[in-house]
Design a protein around this motif. Structure first.
Motif, PDB file in Angstrom:
ATOM      1  N   VAL A   1      55.095  74.142 -22.110  1.00  0.00           N
ATOM      2  CA  VAL A   1      54.373  73.662 -21.029  1.00  0.00           C
ATOM      3  C   VAL A   1      53.661  72.125 -21.699  1.00  0.00           C
ATOM      4  CG1 VAL A   1      52.023  73.712 -19.876  1.00  0.00           C
ATOM      5  CG2 VAL A   1      53.442  75.707 -20.298  1.00  0.00           C
ATOM      6  N   THR A   2      53.840  71.257 -20.820  1.00  0.00           N
ATOM      7  CA  THR A   2      53.225  69.901 -21.279  1.00  0.00           C
ATOM      8  C   THR A   2      52.265  69.335 -20.086  1.00  0.00           C
ATOM      9  OG1 THR A   2      55.330  69.220 -22.211  1.00  0.00           O
ATOM     10  CG2 THR A   2      54.130  67.603 -21.618  1.00  0.00           C
ATOM     11  N   CYS A   3      51.211  69.086 -20.531  1.00  0.00           N
ATOM     12  CA  CYS A   3      50.233  68.721 -19.717  1.00  0.00           C
ATOM     13  C   CYS A   3      49.739  67.199 -20.069  1.00  0.00           C
ATOM     14  CB  CYS A   3      48.732  69.491 -19.873  1.00  0.00           C
ATOM     15  SG  CYS A   3      49.205  71.224 -19.124  1.00  0.00           S
ATOM     16  N   ARG A   4      49.435  66.446 -19.065  1.00  0.00           N
ATOM     17  CA  ARG A   4      48.998  64.996 -18.994  1.00  0.00           C
ATOM     18  C   ARG A   4      47.518  64.976 -18.305  1.00  0.00           C
ATOM     19  NH1 ARG A   4      48.346  60.813 -16.159  1.00  0.00           N
ATOM     20  NH2 ARG A   4      49.615  61.523 -14.455  1.00  0.00           N
ATOM     21  N   ILE A   5      46.342  64.785 -19.248  1.00  0.00           N
ATOM     22  CA  ILE A   5      45.183  64.856 -18.795  1.00  0.00           C
ATOM     23  C   ILE A   5      44.824  63.348 -18.428  1.00  0.00           C
ATOM     24  CG2 ILE A   5      42.686  65.219 -19.103  1.00  0.00           C
ATOM     25  CD1 ILE A   5      43.584  67.258 -21.368  1.00  0.00           C
ATOM     26  N   SER A   6      44.253  63.384 -17.016  1.00  0.00           N
ATOM     27  CA  SER A   6      44.003  62.055 -16.527  1.00  0.00           C
ATOM     28  C   SER A   6      42.908  61.071 -17.189  1.00  0.00           C
ATOM     29  CB  SER A   6      43.397  62.192 -14.895  1.00  0.00           C
ATOM     30  OG  SER A   6      43.044  61.165 -14.365  1.00  0.00           O
ATOM     31  N   ASP A   7      42.769  60.026 -17.050  1.00  0.00           N
ATOM     32  CA  ASP A   7      41.776  59.184 -17.894  1.00  0.00           C
ATOM     33  C   ASP A   7      40.324  59.439 -17.144  1.00  0.00           C
ATOM     34  OD1 ASP A   7      43.446  58.130 -19.770  1.00  0.00           O
ATOM     35  OD2 ASP A   7      44.144  56.472 -18.417  1.00  0.00           O
ATOM     36  N   LEU A   8      40.365  59.525 -15.805  1.00  0.00           N
ATOM     37  CA  LEU A   8      39.339  59.827 -15.063  1.00  0.00           C
ATOM     38  C   LEU A   8      39.003  61.188 -14.563  1.00  0.00           C
ATOM     39  CD1 LEU A   8      39.495  56.625 -12.876  1.00  0.00           C
ATOM     40  CD2 LEU A   8      38.279  57.014 -14.930  1.00  0.00           C
ATOM     41  N   PRO A   9      37.989  61.760 -14.613  1.00  0.00           N
ATOM     42  CA  PRO A   9      37.498  63.114 -14.197  1.00  0.00           C
ATOM     43  C   PRO A   9      37.761  63.163 -12.665  1.00  0.00           C
ATOM     44  CG  PRO A   9      35.570  62.083 -14.771  1.00  0.00           C
ATOM     45  CD  PRO A   9      36.510  61.008 -15.179  1.00  0.00           C
ATOM     46  N   GLY A  10      37.777  64.298 -12.163  1.00  0.00           N
ATOM     47  CA  GLY A  10      37.851  64.631 -10.848  1.00  0.00           C
ATOM     48  C   GLY A  10      36.563  64.485 -10.071  1.00  0.00           C
ATOM     49  N   ALA A  11      36.544  64.525  -8.912  1.00  0.00           N
ATOM     50  CA  ALA A  11      35.298  64.320  -7.949  1.00  0.00           C
ATOM     51  C   ALA A  11      34.234  65.055  -8.694  1.00  0.00           C
ATOM     52  CB  ALA A  11      35.426  64.478  -6.511  1.00  0.00           C
ATOM     53  N   ASN A  12      34.548  66.528  -9.236  1.00  0.00           N
ATOM     54  CA  ASN A  12      33.422  67.454  -9.434  1.00  0.00           C
ATOM     55  C   ASN A  12      33.222  67.167 -11.186  1.00  0.00           C
ATOM     56  OD1 ASN A  12      36.035  68.381 -10.653  1.00  0.00           O
ATOM     57  ND2 ASN A  12      35.921  70.223  -9.755  1.00  0.00           N
ATOM     58  N   GLY A  13      33.534  65.990 -11.656  1.00  0.00           N
ATOM     59  CA  GLY A  13      33.293  65.893 -13.180  1.00  0.00           C
ATOM     60  C   GLY A  13      34.523  66.567 -13.616  1.00  0.00           C
ATOM     61  N   ARG A  14      35.430  67.331 -13.484  1.00  0.00           N
ATOM     62  CA  ARG A  14      36.117  68.275 -14.391  1.00  0.00           C
ATOM     63  C   ARG A  14      37.358  67.457 -14.906  1.00  0.00           C
ATOM     64  NH1 ARG A  14      36.143  73.419 -10.492  1.00  0.00           N
ATOM     65  NH2 ARG A  14      33.895  73.988 -10.698  1.00  0.00           N
ATOM     66  N   ASP A  15      37.888  67.522 -16.092  1.00  0.00           N
ATOM     67  CA  ASP A  15      39.245  67.228 -16.362  1.00  0.00           C
ATOM     68  C   ASP A  15      40.298  67.409 -15.117  1.00  0.00           C
ATOM     69  OD1 ASP A  15      38.245  65.728 -18.581  1.00  0.00           O
ATOM     70  OD2 ASP A  15      38.775  67.394 -19.793  1.00  0.00           O
ATOM     71  N   CYS A  19      50.502  69.377 -15.130  1.00  0.00           N
ATOM     72  CA  CYS A  19      51.427  70.142 -16.294  1.00  0.00           C
ATOM     73  C   CYS A  19      52.740  70.398 -15.603  1.00  0.00           C
ATOM     74  CB  CYS A  19      50.656  71.444 -16.415  1.00  0.00           C
ATOM     75  SG  CYS A  19      48.725  71.303 -17.250  1.00  0.00           S
ATOM     76  N   THR A  20      53.672  70.418 -16.577  1.00  0.00           N
ATOM     77  CA  THR A  20      54.935  70.807 -16.250  1.00  0.00           C
ATOM     78  C   THR A  20      55.539  71.714 -17.274  1.00  0.00           C
ATOM     79  OG1 THR A  20      55.858  68.730 -17.401  1.00  0.00           O
ATOM     80  CG2 THR A  20      55.379  68.440 -15.157  1.00  0.00           C
ATOM     81  N   ILE A  21      56.692  72.519 -16.897  1.00  0.00           N
ATOM     82  CA  ILE A  21      57.501  73.065 -17.685  1.00  0.00           C
ATOM     83  C   ILE A  21      59.075  72.707 -17.476  1.00  0.00           C
ATOM     84  CG2 ILE A  21      58.557  75.351 -18.237  1.00  0.00           C
ATOM     85  CD1 ILE A  21      55.933  76.744 -17.635  1.00  0.00           C
ATOM     86  N   GLU A  22      59.560  72.112 -18.413  1.00  0.00           N
ATOM     87  CA  GLU A  22      60.919  71.720 -18.111  1.00  0.00           C
ATOM     88  C   GLU A  22      61.170  70.766 -16.835  1.00  0.00           C
ATOM     89  OE1 GLU A  22      63.947  74.885 -18.625  1.00  0.00           O
ATOM     90  OE2 GLU A  22      63.156  75.253 -20.571  1.00  0.00           O
ATOM     91  N   GLY A  23      60.446  69.865 -16.655  1.00  0.00           N
ATOM     92  CA  GLY A  23      60.227  69.152 -15.567  1.00  0.00           C
ATOM     93  C   GLY A  23      59.824  69.588 -14.281  1.00  0.00           C
ATOM     94  N   VAL A  24      59.409  70.883 -14.086  1.00  0.00           N
ATOM     95  CA  VAL A  24      58.697  71.180 -12.991  1.00  0.00           C
ATOM     96  C   VAL A  24      57.265  71.405 -12.749  1.00  0.00           C
ATOM     97  CG1 VAL A  24      58.693  73.429 -11.803  1.00  0.00           C
ATOM     98  CG2 VAL A  24      60.832  72.969 -12.701  1.00  0.00           C
TER      99      VAL A  24
END
Length: 71
Positions: A1-15, A19-24
């Motif tokens: 599993v590969t996850c990329r966390i956004s530089d900005l939080p969502g509207a609710n303040g959460r990260d 996430c992908t697995i083998e490109g999915v």
């Protein structure tokens, strides 16, 4: 599993992560199968199909206001 966390939080303040697995995309997979909700419109079509086909939580017998106020 590969996850990329956004530089900005969502509207609710959460990260926010993509996430992908083998490109999915796990995000899209969860929305398309009715186990997550679309936030921001990226998976709006997948959510609409899941709702129409009553997949996942859309097919459960729950109160009509289950998602009221959910963020």
């Amino acid at each position: 599993v590969t996850c990329r966390i956004s530089d900005l939080p969502g509207a609710n303040g959460r990260d926010v992560a993509q996430c992908t697995i083998e490109g999915v995309s796990l995000n899209e997979h969860m929305v398309a199968n009715g186990w997550a909700r679309d936030r921001g419109g990226a998976y709006a079509e997948a959510e609409a199909r899941a709702r129409a086909e009553q997949r996942g939580h859309w097919g459960l017998a729950c109160p009509a206001d289950l998602w009221r106020g959910a963020t």
